[in-house]
Scaffold this motif. Sequence first.
Motif, PDB file in Angstrom:
ATOM      1  N   ILE A 125       0.842  -1.198   0.000  1.00  0.00           N
ATOM      2  CA  ILE A 125       0.000   0.000   0.000  1.00  0.00           C
ATOM      3  C   ILE A 125       0.877   1.247   0.000  1.00  0.00           C
ATOM      4  O   ILE A 125       0.635   2.191  -0.750  1.00  0.00           O
ATOM      5  N   SER A 126       1.906   1.229   0.817  1.00  0.00           N
ATOM      6  CA  SER A 126       2.826   2.361   0.874  1.00  0.00           C
ATOM      7  C   SER A 126       3.498   2.574  -0.480  1.00  0.00           C
ATOM      8  O   SER A 126       3.634   3.715  -0.947  1.00  0.00           O
ATOM      9  N   GLN A 127       3.903   1.490  -1.116  1.00  0.00           N
ATOM     10  CA  GLN A 127       4.540   1.576  -2.429  1.00  0.00           C
ATOM     11  C   GLN A 127       3.573   2.163  -3.453  1.00  0.00           C
ATOM     12  O   GLN A 127       3.940   3.030  -4.246  1.00  0.00           O
ATOM     13  N   LEU A 128       2.325   1.711  -3.442  1.00  0.00           N
ATOM     14  CA  LEU A 128       1.329   2.233  -4.381  1.00  0.00           C
ATOM     15  C   LEU A 128       1.049   3.709  -4.133  1.00  0.00           C
ATOM     16  O   LEU A 128       0.921   4.488  -5.087  1.00  0.00           O
ATOM     17  N   LEU A 129       0.969   4.099  -2.877  1.00  0.00           N
ATOM     18  CA  LEU A 129       0.754   5.514  -2.555  1.00  0.00           C
ATOM     19  C   LEU A 129       1.920   6.365  -3.057  1.00  0.00           C
ATOM     20  O   LEU A 129       1.716   7.455  -3.599  1.00  0.00           O
ATOM     21  N   ARG A 130       3.116   5.859  -2.879  1.00  0.00           N
ATOM     22  CA  ARG A 130       4.295   6.580  -3.354  1.00  0.00           C
ATOM     23  C   ARG A 130       4.225   6.756  -4.872  1.00  0.00           C
ATOM     24  O   ARG A 130       4.518   7.832  -5.394  1.00  0.00           O
ATOM     25  N   GLU A 131       3.820   5.700  -5.582  1.00  0.00           N
ATOM     26  CA  GLU A 131       3.687   5.788  -7.038  1.00  0.00           C
ATOM     27  C   GLU A 131       2.612   6.792  -7.435  1.00  0.00           C
ATOM     28  O   GLU A 131       2.787   7.551  -8.391  1.00  0.00           O
ATOM     29  N   ILE A 132       1.517   6.824  -6.704  1.00  0.00           N
ATOM     30  CA  ILE A 132       0.434   7.771  -7.001  1.00  0.00           C
ATOM     31  C   ILE A 132       0.924   9.204  -6.838  1.00  0.00           C
ATOM     32  O   ILE A 132       0.657  10.070  -7.669  1.00  0.00           O
ATOM     33  N   TYR A 133       1.652   9.455  -5.749  1.00  0.00           N
ATOM     34  CA  TYR A 133       2.113  10.813  -5.479  1.00  0.00           C
ATOM     35  C   TYR A 133       3.182  11.274  -6.467  1.00  0.00           C
ATOM     36  O   TYR A 133       3.400  12.467  -6.631  1.00  0.00           O
TER      37      TYR A 133
END
Length: 145
Positions: A125-133
């Motif tokens: 989830i953290s990785q996906l959030l980082r990609e989104i940002y």
Amino acid sequence: MAGQITTQNPIQDPGSPYFLHPNENPGVVLVSPILDGRNYHSWARAMTMALDTKNKVEFINGSLPKPPLHDPLSSLWSRCNNLVISWLNKSIDPSILPSILWMETAFEIWKDLRERYHQGDMFRISQLLREIYTVRQGNLSIDAY
């Protein structure tokens, strides 16, 4: 008879966690896909919803603890707990199953799986959030992007 309260047998009350529908059996797989360790959050949500529709979610969330042995509900509790354990076992990958097979309550199994796999998904989830940002639209307008 007006104002008289009647107590219904919990195994005959469809709203009771001790009620078992004739179609409920230990061989049923309640959710798909089964837990493989990487899909804990979606599996847990699906399993919680499935158990809630069967009025059995209390067995995994700990809100219905095992009654004392002398309690008339003790055998009913054990029967329903074992049914929920069977459903959990059928919904877990065979590579994970040996680690929970000898646990005695559905609550123990649920708690163990949560402790083991809940954090693992948090990294994704953290990785996906980082990609989104980090997604940028450049010089394009929002509509063009």
